[in-house]
Write a protein that holds these residues in place. Structure first.
Motif, short mmCIF file in Angstrom:
data_model
loop_
_atom_site.label_atom_id
_atom_site.label_comp_id
_atom_site.label_asym_id
_atom_site.label_seq_id
_atom_site.Cartn_x
_atom_site.Cartn_y
_atom_site.Cartn_z
N GLY A 156 43.81 38.89 49.30
CA GLY A 156 42.51 38.70 49.93
C GLY A 156 41.54 38.04 48.97
O GLY A 156 40.33 38.24 49.07
N SER A 157 42.08 37.24 48.05
CA SER A 157 41.22 36.61 47.04
C SER A 157 40.81 35.22 47.48
O SER A 157 41.50 34.57 48.28
N ILE A 158 39.69 34.75 46.95
CA ILE A 158 39.23 33.40 47.23
C ILE A 158 40.23 32.40 46.66
O ILE A 158 40.57 31.40 47.30
N VAL A 177 40.57 43.79 36.49
CA VAL A 177 39.64 42.72 36.82
C VAL A 177 40.20 41.39 36.33
O VAL A 177 40.68 41.29 35.20
N ASP A 178 40.19 40.39 37.21
CA ASP A 178 40.62 39.03 36.87
C ASP A 178 39.63 38.06 37.51
O ASP A 178 39.67 37.81 38.71
N LYS A 179 38.73 37.56 36.71
CA LYS A 179 37.67 36.68 37.21
C LYS A 179 38.21 35.38 37.81
O LYS A 179 37.52 34.72 38.59
N SER A 180 39.46 35.01 37.49
CA SER A 180 40.02 33.78 38.04
C SER A 180 40.28 33.88 39.54
O SER A 180 40.54 32.87 40.20
N VAL A 236 40.11 40.56 46.48
CA VAL A 236 41.09 41.37 45.76
C VAL A 236 42.51 40.91 46.06
O VAL A 236 42.78 40.30 47.09
N LEU A 237 43.40 41.23 45.14
CA LEU A 237 44.83 41.00 45.28
C LEU A 237 45.49 42.37 45.14
O LEU A 237 45.27 43.05 44.14
N TYR A 265 35.83 41.23 40.47
CA TYR A 265 34.72 41.92 39.81
C TYR A 265 35.01 43.41 39.76
O TYR A 265 35.84 43.92 40.51
N GLU A 266 34.31 44.10 38.90
CA GLU A 266 34.44 45.56 38.79
C GLU A 266 34.06 46.19 40.13
O GLU A 266 33.03 45.86 40.72
N LEU A 267 34.92 47.10 40.63
CA LEU A 267 34.64 47.77 41.91
C LEU A 267 33.67 48.93 41.70
O LEU A 267 33.83 49.71 40.76
#
Length: 177
Positions: free
Chosen positions: A163-165, A144-147, A152-153, A116-118
């Motif tokens: 650190g992304s889901i 931003v990459d919603k996937s 964050v990466l 998401y936008e920081l």
């Protein structure tokens, strides 16, 4: 890419050394970026890559296009690349130059991809934490990459911090297999 980098490295090193000698680091950076942009243009590259067009004609064309945008040393560098048949390496030379410049100036380019936008607060906090953990000043670019689903990466040179889901789910999937 590694073959290109190997061939481009001596030119990037030479440009970097000259930039250090003359104290014109930013100028060389701008010159190389502009020349790389010109030569990567599809219309220009089709002319430059045409074997029926001589090296002198290619040199004249590029110098005509770049005339007010680059200085005399960059023009000589461009001539050298054309004469040695190394013009296709210009984008790689510019990228390597930027790496050397960043290391010399003590900062690190960091690519952050967020789900998401920081917010401004999150951006500042992340920048401070990365500077502490990496031990260098950073130049942070955010995309931003919603996937990613969440988190964050971070890519800092050769180091990747996921650190992304999505990354955690992929790790969990590997573990379960």
């Amino acid at each position: 890419m590694s073959e290109l980098a190997t061939s481009a490295r001596p030119y990037a090193v030479a440009a970097f050394k000259r930039a250090k000698e003359t104290g014109a680091m930013q100028n060389w950076s701008q010159n190389l970026a502009f020349m790389a942009a010109v030569t990567s243009n599809d219309s220009i590259s089709s002319v430059v890559d045409n074997p029926k067009i001589g090296k002198q004609s290619v040199t004249d064309l590029l110098l005509d296009i770049c005339q007010d945008q680059i200085d005399k040393e960059a023009a000589n560098f461009l001539k050298l690349l054309v004469q040695n048949g190394r013009l296709p390496l210009l984008s790689t030379i510019a990228a390597l130059f930027e790496e050397y410049k960043a290391e010399y100036e003590g900062y690190l380019d960091v690519q952050v991809t967020s789900a998401y936008e920081l917010s401004e607060e999150s951006f500042k906090a992340l920048a401070e934490n990365l500077e502490k953990s990496l031990g260098k000043k950073i130049n942070m670019n955010v995309a931003v990459d919603k996937s990613l689903i969440g988190g964050v990466l971070v890519r800092a040179g050769d180091q990747v911090i996921d650190g992304s889901i999505r990354g955690r789910l992929q790790q969990m999937q590997k573990t379960l297999q």
